[in-house]
Motif scaffolding. Structure first.
Motif, PDB file in Angstrom:
ATOM      1  N   ILE A 178     -26.251  39.828  -1.107  1.00 42.83           N
ATOM      2  CA  ILE A 178     -27.579  40.192  -1.618  1.00 42.83           C
ATOM      3  C   ILE A 178     -27.790  39.631  -3.019  1.00 42.83           C
ATOM      4  CG2 ILE A 178     -29.094  42.070  -2.313  1.00 42.83           C
ATOM      5  CD1 ILE A 178     -27.933  43.834  -0.263  1.00 42.83           C
ATOM      6  N   PRO A 179     -28.750  38.721  -3.189  1.00 43.76           N
ATOM      7  CA  PRO A 179     -29.069  38.265  -4.541  1.00 43.76           C
ATOM      8  C   PRO A 179     -29.701  39.397  -5.352  1.00 43.76           C
ATOM      9  CG  PRO A 179     -29.934  36.735  -2.878  1.00 43.76           C
ATOM     10  CD  PRO A 179     -29.535  38.008  -2.172  1.00 43.76           C
ATOM     11  N   VAL A 180     -29.165  39.630  -6.528  1.00 46.88           N
ATOM     12  CA  VAL A 180     -29.762  40.583  -7.480  1.00 46.88           C
ATOM     13  C   VAL A 180     -30.095  39.720  -8.689  1.00 46.88           C
ATOM     14  CG1 VAL A 180     -29.476  42.785  -8.690  1.00 46.88           C
ATOM     15  CG2 VAL A 180     -28.192  42.343  -6.579  1.00 46.88           C
ATOM     16  N   ASP A 181     -31.149  38.940  -8.550  1.00 48.08           N
ATOM     17  CA  ASP A 181     -31.334  37.786  -9.439  1.00 48.08           C
ATOM     18  C   ASP A 181     -32.766  37.537  -9.862  1.00 48.08           C
ATOM     19  OD1 ASP A 181     -32.424  36.959  -7.027  1.00 48.08           O
ATOM     20  OD2 ASP A 181     -31.489  34.985  -7.072  1.00 48.08           O
ATOM     21  N   GLY A 182     -33.619  38.544  -9.699  1.00 46.19           N
ATOM     22  CA  GLY A 182     -35.004  38.358 -10.129  1.00 46.19           C
ATOM     23  C   GLY A 182     -35.716  37.219  -9.431  1.00 46.19           C
ATOM     24  N   GLY A 183     -35.273  36.867  -8.226  1.00 42.47           N
ATOM     25  CA  GLY A 183     -35.903  35.795  -7.470  1.00 42.47           C
ATOM     26  C   GLY A 183     -35.379  34.406  -7.781  1.00 42.47           C
ATOM     27  N   ARG A 184     -34.305  34.308  -8.558  1.00 42.01           N
ATOM     28  CA  ARG A 184     -33.775  32.985  -8.937  1.00 42.01           C
ATOM     29  C   ARG A 184     -33.410  32.147  -7.721  1.00 42.01           C
ATOM     30  NH1 ARG A 184     -33.321  28.552 -10.154  1.00 42.01           N
ATOM     31  NH2 ARG A 184     -31.996  27.559 -11.727  1.00 42.01           N
ATOM     32  N   HIS A 185     -32.890  32.786  -6.665  1.00 40.82           N
ATOM     33  CA  HIS A 185     -32.461  32.037  -5.481  1.00 40.82           C
ATOM     34  C   HIS A 185     -33.622  31.351  -4.778  1.00 40.82           C
ATOM     35  CE1 HIS A 185     -33.890  35.790  -3.696  1.00 40.82           C
ATOM     36  NE2 HIS A 185     -34.001  35.149  -2.569  1.00 40.82           N
ATOM     37  N   ALA A 186     -34.847  31.853  -4.995  1.00 43.13           N
ATOM     38  CA  ALA A 186     -36.026  31.301  -4.319  1.00 43.13           C
ATOM     39  C   ALA A 186     -36.761  30.262  -5.158  1.00 43.13           C
ATOM     40  CB  ALA A 186     -36.977  32.435  -3.951  1.00 43.13           C
ATOM     41  N   MET A 187     -36.342  30.070  -6.400  1.00 41.61           N
ATOM     42  CA  MET A 187     -37.022  29.165  -7.306  1.00 41.61           C
ATOM     43  C   MET A 187     -36.585  27.732  -7.084  1.00 41.61           C
ATOM     44  SD  MET A 187     -39.047  30.961  -9.450  1.00 41.61           S
ATOM     45  CE  MET A 187     -39.113  30.155 -11.058  1.00 41.61           C
ATOM     46  N   CYS A 188     -37.469  26.785  -7.391  1.00 41.09           N
ATOM     47  CA  CYS A 188     -37.098  25.374  -7.381  1.00 41.09           C
ATOM     48  C   CYS A 188     -36.060  25.130  -8.478  1.00 41.09           C
ATOM     49  CB  CYS A 188     -38.303  24.486  -7.622  1.00 41.09           C
ATOM     50  SG  CYS A 188     -39.527  24.528  -6.291  1.00 41.09           S
ATOM     51  N   PRO A 189     -35.133  24.175  -8.272  1.00 45.33           N
ATOM     52  CA  PRO A 189     -34.119  23.898  -9.311  1.00 45.33           C
ATOM     53  C   PRO A 189     -34.776  23.472 -10.609  1.00 45.33           C
ATOM     54  CG  PRO A 189     -33.534  22.870  -7.228  1.00 45.33           C
ATOM     55  CD  PRO A 189     -34.936  23.368  -7.053  1.00 45.33           C
ATOM     56  N   ARG A 190     -34.196  23.962 -11.729  1.00 47.55           N
ATOM     57  CA  ARG A 190     -34.670  23.559 -13.069  1.00 47.55           C
ATOM     58  C   ARG A 190     -33.461  23.358 -13.962  1.00 47.55           C
ATOM     59  NH1 ARG A 190     -39.929  27.240 -14.789  1.00 47.55           N
ATOM     60  NH2 ARG A 190     -41.090  27.035 -12.870  1.00 47.55           N
ATOM     61  N   ALA A 241     -37.942  34.293 -11.128  1.00 47.79           N
ATOM     62  CA  ALA A 241     -39.320  34.559 -10.698  1.00 47.79           C
ATOM     63  C   ALA A 241     -39.931  35.779 -11.382  1.00 47.79           C
ATOM     64  CB  ALA A 241     -39.354  34.738  -9.179  1.00 47.79           C
ATOM     65  N   LEU A 242     -39.116  36.793 -11.641  1.00 52.96           N
ATOM     66  CA  LEU A 242     -39.633  37.995 -12.286  1.00 52.96           C
ATOM     67  C   LEU A 242     -39.806  37.830 -13.796  1.00 52.96           C
ATOM     68  CD1 LEU A 242     -37.793  40.890 -10.390  1.00 52.96           C
ATOM     69  CD2 LEU A 242     -40.130  40.053 -10.077  1.00 52.96           C
ATOM     70  N   GLY A 243     -39.412  36.676 -14.315  1.00 56.04           N
ATOM     71  CA  GLY A 243     -39.652  36.382 -15.720  1.00 56.04           C
ATOM     72  C   GLY A 243     -38.679  37.009 -16.688  1.00 56.04           C
ATOM     73  N   ARG A 244     -37.510  37.406 -16.189  1.00 57.22           N
ATOM     74  CA  ARG A 244     -36.519  38.013 -17.079  1.00 57.22           C
ATOM     75  C   ARG A 244     -35.139  37.935 -16.437  1.00 57.22           C
ATOM     76  NH1 ARG A 244     -34.678  42.899 -15.234  1.00 57.22           N
ATOM     77  NH2 ARG A 244     -35.960  44.024 -13.703  1.00 57.22           N
ATOM     78  N   THR A 245     -34.128  38.148 -17.257  1.00 62.76           N
ATOM     79  CA  THR A 245     -32.777  38.271 -16.732  1.00 62.76           C
ATOM     80  C   THR A 245     -32.576  39.694 -16.207  1.00 62.76           C
ATOM     81  OG1 THR A 245     -31.943  38.889 -18.913  1.00 62.76           O
ATOM     82  CG2 THR A 245     -31.878  36.546 -18.327  1.00 62.76           C
ATOM     83  N   GLY A 246     -31.447  39.899 -15.518  1.00 64.68           N
ATOM     84  CA  GLY A 246     -31.173  41.221 -14.957  1.00 64.68           C
ATOM     85  C   GLY A 246     -30.317  42.064 -15.878  1.00 64.68           C
ATOM     86  N   THR A 247     -30.061  43.285 -15.443  1.00 62.54           N
ATOM     87  CA  THR A 247     -29.219  44.197 -16.200  1.00 62.54           C
ATOM     88  C   THR A 247     -28.001  44.585 -15.364  1.00 62.54           C
ATOM     89  OG1 THR A 247     -30.241  46.253 -15.392  1.00 62.54           O
ATOM     90  CG2 THR A 247     -31.292  45.147 -17.277  1.00 62.54           C
ATOM     91  N   THR A 248     -26.958  45.005 -16.048  1.00 66.14           N
ATOM     92  CA  THR A 248     -25.754  45.445 -15.346  1.00 66.14           C
ATOM     93  C   THR A 248     -26.056  46.666 -14.478  1.00 66.14           C
ATOM     94  OG1 THR A 248     -25.127  46.723 -17.310  1.00 66.14           O
ATOM     95  CG2 THR A 248     -24.159  44.535 -17.063  1.00 66.14           C
ATOM     96  N   LEU A 249     -26.957  47.515 -14.909  1.00 70.51           N
ATOM     97  CA  LEU A 249     -27.302  48.708 -14.145  1.00 70.51           C
ATOM     98  C   LEU A 249     -27.957  48.339 -12.814  1.00 70.51           C
ATOM     99  CD1 LEU A 249     -27.403  51.762 -13.949  1.00 70.51           C
ATOM    100  CD2 LEU A 249     -29.584  51.711 -15.195  1.00 70.51           C
ATOM    101  N   GLU A 250     -28.777  47.295 -12.815  1.00 69.89           N
ATOM    102  CA  GLU A 250     -29.426  46.874 -11.577  1.00 69.89           C
ATOM    103  C   GLU A 250     -28.391  46.383 -10.558  1.00 69.89           C
ATOM    104  OE1 GLU A 250     -33.825  45.445 -13.111  1.00 69.89           O
ATOM    105  OE2 GLU A 250     -32.101  44.173 -13.549  1.00 69.89           O
ATOM    106  N   VAL A 251     -27.384  45.700 -11.042  1.00 70.10           N
ATOM    107  CA  VAL A 251     -26.310  45.254 -10.147  1.00 70.10           C
ATOM    108  C   VAL A 251     -25.501  46.452  -9.673  1.00 70.10           C
ATOM    109  CG1 VAL A 251     -24.302  43.769  -9.890  1.00 70.10           C
ATOM    110  CG2 VAL A 251     -26.208  43.027 -11.333  1.00 70.10           C
ATOM    111  N   ALA A 252     -25.176  47.356 -10.583  1.00 64.80           N
ATOM    112  CA  ALA A 252     -24.401  48.549 -10.237  1.00 64.80           C
ATOM    113  C   ALA A 252     -25.100  49.363  -9.152  1.00 64.80           C
ATOM    114  CB  ALA A 252     -24.169  49.401 -11.477  1.00 64.80           C
TER     115      ALA A 252
END
Length: 257
Positions: free
Chosen positions: A245-257, A215-226
Motif C-alpha cells: 500500500i503506497p502511503v505517499d500522497g499520490g506520488r506513485h500516480a504522478m509523472c516522473p519529475r 499529488a496532495l502537495g505535501r510530504t507524509g508523516t510518520t503517524l500516517e504510516v503508523a
C-alpha cells in the motif's frame, strides 16, 4: 484491539518505528521494540509505557538486524518473555545515495543486508510462532520499491526486493492463516536522508520540491504510516494479504519529475 497481542517492531528507536510502537501501545499491545540506539530505544519504550492503557512495559532489545546473532537473540527473548508472537513489523532500514557508476559494493551489501537479508532471517525465525498464533507480518517498504528513481540505486533495489518478498511469503503462509503485507511510504519527514550525508539546507529544499511531486502537495508523516501499519495488522484487514500500500500522497500516480 491488540490487547494480549505481542507485537515486535524493528527500527523502533526513531522515525516510523518509534511512532508505530507508540500507536500500538495506545491499543494495549504487548510490545517488543528493538533498534541499535540504546538511548533512543529507551525513550520509545518509556513513551509506550506512558501511552499504554494498562501501563505495559515493552520488552526493549538493543540489536542490529545486520547481525544474525542479534536476530536470534531477539526472537529468543521475545518468546522467553511473552511466550508468543502475533505481529511482526519489519521496519528497520537504511538508505544510501549513489548510481550504477558510483555505488560501491560495500554500500550495496550494507543496504541489502539491513533492508532485505535481516528481515528475511527475522521472518524465517518468527514464522513458526506466527503460524501458531495465526498472526501477521507488515513490512515497511518504500515508494522506491514501486517507482524507479535515479541516484538511489541500491536502496530502490532493496525495496523492490522487499515488495516481492512480501508477495511470495504471503502466498507461502496464506494456507496457514498468516497474512503478510507491506506499506510503501513516500517522502516522510524523518532523519533518514540526513544520516546519509544530505545537508539540512539541501534536505529542506528537497522537502519543498516534494510539494510538486506528491499529488496532495505535501510530504507524509510518520503517524500516517503508523496508522496504515496498524490497520494492516488488525482484524479490520483480515481478508487482505500480499499487498503493498503506497502511503505517499499520490506520488506513485504522478509523472516522473
Amino acid at each position: 484491539m491488540f490487547a494480549n497481542k505481542v507485537v515486535l517492531i524493528t527500527g523502533a528507536s526513531s522515525g516510523i518505528g518509534a511512532d508505530t510502537a507508540i500507536e500500538f501501545a495506545k491499543l494495549d499491545a504487548k510490545l517488543v521494540v528493538t533498534g541499535r540506539n540504546k538511548d533512543n530505544l529507551e525513550k520509545t519504550a518509556k513513551e509506550c509505557e506512558l501511552q499504554s492503557p494498562s501501563k505495559l512495559t515493552p520488552l526493549s532489545v538493543v540489536g542490529d538486524v545486520d547481525k544474525e546473532a542479534d536476530i536470534e537473540r531477539l526472537i529468543k527473548e521475545t518468546i522467553d518473555h511473552f511466550g508468543q508472537l502475533d505481529v511482526l513489523v519489519n521496519n528497520a532500514g537504511i538508505m544510501g545515495m549513489g548510481s550504477i557508476e558510483n555505488t560501491s559494493l560495500e554500500q550495496y551489501d550494507s543496504i541489502m543486508n539491513t533492508n532485505v537479508r535481516g528481515p528475511y532471517y527475522l521472518t524465517m525465525l518468527a514464522t513458526p510462532h506466527l503460524v501458531k498464533s495465526k498472526g501477521n507480518i507488515v513490512n515497511v517498504s518504500s515508494i522506491a520499491g514501486l517507482r524507479s528513481f535515479p541516484g538511489v540505486l541500491a536502496y530502490c533495489t532493496s525495496k523492490a526486493a522487499m515488495d516481492q518478498f512480501t508477495r511470495c511469503v504471503a502466498l507461502e503462509l496464506a494456507g496457514k492463516g498468516v497474512r503478510v503485507n507491506a506499506v510503501n511510504p513516500g517522502v516522510i519527514a524523518t532523519n533518514i536522508r540526513l544520516r546519509v550525508g544530505v545537508s539540512e539546507a539541501d534536505y529542506a529544499a528537497y522537502l519543498e520540491k516534494c510539494k510538486e511531486t506528491h499529488a496532495l502537495g505535501r510530504t507524509g508523516t510518520t503517524l500516517e504510516v503508523a496508522n496504515t501499519i496498524i490497520f494492516l495488522a488488525s482484524d479490520a484487514a483480515s481478508n487482505i494479504t500480499g499487498i503493498s500500500i503506497p502511503v505517499d500522497g499520490g506520488r506513485h500516480a504522478m509523472c516522473p519529475r
